[in-house]
Design a protein around this motif. Structure first.
Motif, PDB file in Angstrom:
ATOM      1  N   VAL A 246       9.926  12.299   6.352  1.00  0.00           N
ATOM      2  CA  VAL A 246      10.327  10.921   6.572  1.00  0.00           C
ATOM      3  C   VAL A 246      11.814  10.908   6.892  1.00  0.00           C
ATOM      4  N   SER A 247      12.194  10.168   7.939  1.00  0.00           N
ATOM      5  CA  SER A 247      13.583  10.138   8.368  1.00  0.00           C
ATOM      6  C   SER A 247      13.925   8.749   8.876  1.00  0.00           C
ATOM      7  N   VAL A 248      15.179   8.362   8.669  1.00  0.00           N
ATOM      8  CA  VAL A 248      15.619   7.062   9.171  1.00  0.00           C
ATOM      9  C   VAL A 248      15.626   7.056  10.695  1.00  0.00           C
ATOM     10  N   ASP A 249      15.721   8.235  11.305  1.00  0.00           N
ATOM     11  CA  ASP A 249      15.725   8.304  12.761  1.00  0.00           C
ATOM     12  C   ASP A 249      14.376   7.916  13.348  1.00  0.00           C
ATOM     13  N   LYS A 250      13.311   8.136  12.569  1.00  0.00           N
ATOM     14  CA  LYS A 250      11.975   7.823  13.077  1.00  0.00           C
ATOM     15  C   LYS A 250      11.614   6.363  12.852  1.00  0.00           C
ATOM     16  N   GLU A 251      12.137   5.782  11.777  1.00  0.00           N
ATOM     17  CA  GLU A 251      11.822   4.398  11.429  1.00  0.00           C
ATOM     18  C   GLU A 251      10.321   4.178  11.375  1.00  0.00           C
TER      19      GLU A 251
ATOM     20  N   LEU B  40      10.579  28.991   6.469  1.00  0.00           N
ATOM     21  CA  LEU B  40      10.275  28.018   7.517  1.00  0.00           C
ATOM     22  C   LEU B  40       9.461  26.857   6.958  1.00  0.00           C
ATOM     23  N   PHE B  41       8.533  27.158   6.052  1.00  0.00           N
ATOM     24  CA  PHE B  41       7.717  26.094   5.477  1.00  0.00           C
ATOM     25  C   PHE B  41       8.518  25.252   4.496  1.00  0.00           C
ATOM     26  N   ALA B  42       9.354  25.901   3.701  1.00  0.00           N
ATOM     27  CA  ALA B  42      10.005  25.223   2.584  1.00  0.00           C
ATOM     28  C   ALA B  42      11.285  24.506   2.969  1.00  0.00           C
ATOM     29  N   PHE B  43      11.613  24.465   4.260  1.00  0.00           N
ATOM     30  CA  PHE B  43      12.833  23.767   4.674  1.00  0.00           C
ATOM     31  C   PHE B  43      12.790  22.326   4.205  1.00  0.00           C
ATOM     32  N   ASP B  44      13.905  21.877   3.613  1.00  0.00           N
ATOM     33  CA  ASP B  44      13.961  20.494   3.134  1.00  0.00           C
ATOM     34  C   ASP B  44      15.287  19.866   3.548  1.00  0.00           C
ATOM     35  N   SER B  45      15.695  18.871   2.813  1.00  0.00           N
ATOM     36  CA  SER B  45      16.908  18.136   3.168  1.00  0.00           C
ATOM     37  C   SER B  45      18.170  18.838   2.693  1.00  0.00           C
ATOM     38  N   SER B  46      18.058  20.072   2.217  1.00  0.00           N
ATOM     39  CA  SER B  46      19.224  20.822   1.758  1.00  0.00           C
ATOM     40  C   SER B  46      19.409  22.054   2.632  1.00  0.00           C
TER      41      SER B  46
ATOM     42  N   LEU C 242       5.047  14.703  -2.474  1.00  0.00           N
ATOM     43  CA  LEU C 242       4.409  14.438  -1.189  1.00  0.00           C
ATOM     44  C   LEU C 242       5.014  13.253  -0.447  1.00  0.00           C
ATOM     45  N   ASP C 243       5.684  12.367  -1.162  1.00  0.00           N
ATOM     46  CA  ASP C 243       6.195  11.169  -0.500  1.00  0.00           C
ATOM     47  C   ASP C 243       7.379  11.463   0.424  1.00  0.00           C
ATOM     48  N   ARG C 244       7.813  12.728   0.502  1.00  0.00           N
ATOM     49  CA  ARG C 244       8.865  13.084   1.462  1.00  0.00           C
ATOM     50  C   ARG C 244       8.323  13.202   2.878  1.00  0.00           C
ATOM     51  N   PHE C 245       6.975  13.277   3.008  1.00  0.00           N
ATOM     52  CA  PHE C 245       6.353  13.523   4.302  1.00  0.00           C
ATOM     53  C   PHE C 245       5.751  12.243   4.873  1.00  0.00           C
ATOM     54  N   THR C 246       5.672  12.199   6.192  1.00  0.00           N
ATOM     55  CA  THR C 246       5.017  11.071   6.847  1.00  0.00           C
ATOM     56  C   THR C 246       3.513  11.160   6.622  1.00  0.00           C
ATOM     57  N   SER C 247       2.828  10.052   6.770  1.00  0.00           N
ATOM     58  CA  SER C 247       1.379  10.038   6.550  1.00  0.00           C
ATOM     59  C   SER C 247       0.655  10.927   7.555  1.00  0.00           C
ATOM     60  N   SER C 248       1.117  10.935   8.806  1.00  0.00           N
ATOM     61  CA  SER C 248       0.484  11.792   9.809  1.00  0.00           C
ATOM     62  C   SER C 248       0.700  13.268   9.489  1.00  0.00           C
ATOM     63  N   ALA C 249       1.877  13.599   8.928  1.00  0.00           N
ATOM     64  CA  ALA C 249       2.145  14.983   8.536  1.00  0.00           C
ATOM     65  C   ALA C 249       1.244  15.409   7.384  1.00  0.00           C
ATOM     66  N   LEU C 250       1.019  14.520   6.439  1.00  0.00           N
ATOM     67  CA  LEU C 250       0.135  14.848   5.322  1.00  0.00           C
ATOM     68  C   LEU C 250      -1.290  15.098   5.800  1.00  0.00           C
ATOM     69  N   ASP C 251      -1.723  14.341   6.786  1.00  0.00           N
ATOM     70  CA  ASP C 251      -3.069  14.558   7.332  1.00  0.00           C
ATOM     71  C   ASP C 251      -3.208  15.959   7.915  1.00  0.00           C
TER      72      ASP C 251
END
Length: 304
Positions: free
Chosen positions: A74-79, A160-166, A221-230
């Motif tokens: 989830v990112s503010v750039d995507k809105e 590569l998988f575990a990349f986050d906001s840090s 899980l709430d860090r991800f978009t709904s489409s990403a979770l799917d």
């Protein structure tokens, strides 16, 4: 498992590629085929690194924004833009943050990012498939899996998988993996866990807390978009199931999946069990009956 340097790999490949005068027997043919696969594995790994460098080199406004739009987070750039929506909609939402000149080439940047993303996915798939292929040979030394270990590819995939906001905690600072890349990593690792039979190879996959870190990095899980979770959750649950089944057949491996606490209370955590509970109780499980049932099945198997 001994680590073999590149010079020794070159010698092995030259030896395998040597054209003798006499006819080849069945063993020589199989050994040469295995050597060709080793060469393919090394070239695929080198391509994977070059693709990561290509993503790192994209530091312009358009390239950075393209990767943010493709990101699973989830990112503010995507809105709130979903990846399933048309790219023109995503561009319209994102154009507020860039100049008119940058907006002209944003679509091109997204297309470039998608090409790199597709090649990255294909490289990850090939690497893991070739390592599993090497497990099918009855030789005393598996050059394919040794090369996988020598280059520490497991740690690379986990990072590569575990990349986050840090990003300062990740050596690929500008790489933001999409949900498709993350799901391919999970699918490939699950395939390896299901098919690798050699005890030394299994110990390597489970050692150094690589998989424990990967499991823990997916939450919350709430860090991800709904489409990403799917895209990601079904592969994530499949990986948890593969590990649970491996533990059922080899209970002594549980020590690799227990993580000691960093405090002084001498407590331990069981990321596999905690992750299964988190998925079963998540809002995603309410809309996916299969994922919910699978997570509950994992919990039951681990408690037995």
């Amino acid at each position: 498992m001994p680590l073999v340097y590149d010079a020794i790999y070159d010698f092995i490949l030259d030896l395998i590629s040597f054209e003798g005068q006499g006819p080849l027997d069945a063993t020589s043919i199989e050994f040469r085929k295995r050597g060709f696969t080793l060469r393919r594995l090394r070239s695929t790994y080198e391509e994977l690194l070059s693709l990561i460098e290509a993503k790192e080199s994209g530091r312009g406004n358009n390239d950075r924004l393209a990767w943010k739009l493709l990101s699973a987070y989830v990112s503010v750039d995507k809105e709130g833009v979903s990846l399933s929506m048309d790219l023109s909609v995503a561009r319209e939402r994102a154009v507020q943050n860039i100049s008119v000149e940058d907006d002209i080439s944003l679509d091109a940047a997204i297309r470039r990012a998608k090409v790199i993303e597709g090649r990255l996915i294909e490289c990850i798939r090939k690497i893991c498939e070739m390592c599993v292929y090497g497990e099918q040979f009855d030789f005393n030394c598996n050059f394919l899996f040794e090369y996988f270990c020598d280059k520490n590819m497991l740690m690379l995939l986990v990072e590569l998988f575990a990349f986050d906001s840090s990003p300062q905690q990740n050596r690929f600072e500008s790489v933001v993996c999409s949900s498709l890349v993350k799901s391919q990593i999970l699918q490939s690792l699950s395939m390896m866990i299901n098919n690798v039979q050699d005890p030394t190879s299994i110990y390597y996959l489970l050692s150094n807390n690589y998989l424990n870190h990967l499991i823990q990095s997916f939450h919350p899980l709430d860090r991800f978009t709904s489409s990403a979770l799917d895209e990601i959750v079904p592969m994530y649950v499949s990986l948890l199931k593969s590990l649970a089944l491996k533990l059922r057949d080899h209970p002594h491996l549980v020590e690799f999946l227990i993580v000691p606490s960093s405090d002084k209370n001498n407590t331990y955590s069981f990321p596999l069990f905690s992750a299964a509970i988190s998925v079963a109780m998540s809002r995603y499980a309410k809309s996916d009956a299969f994922g919910h049932i699978t997570a509950l099945s994992i919990i039951v198997n681990l408690c037995q």
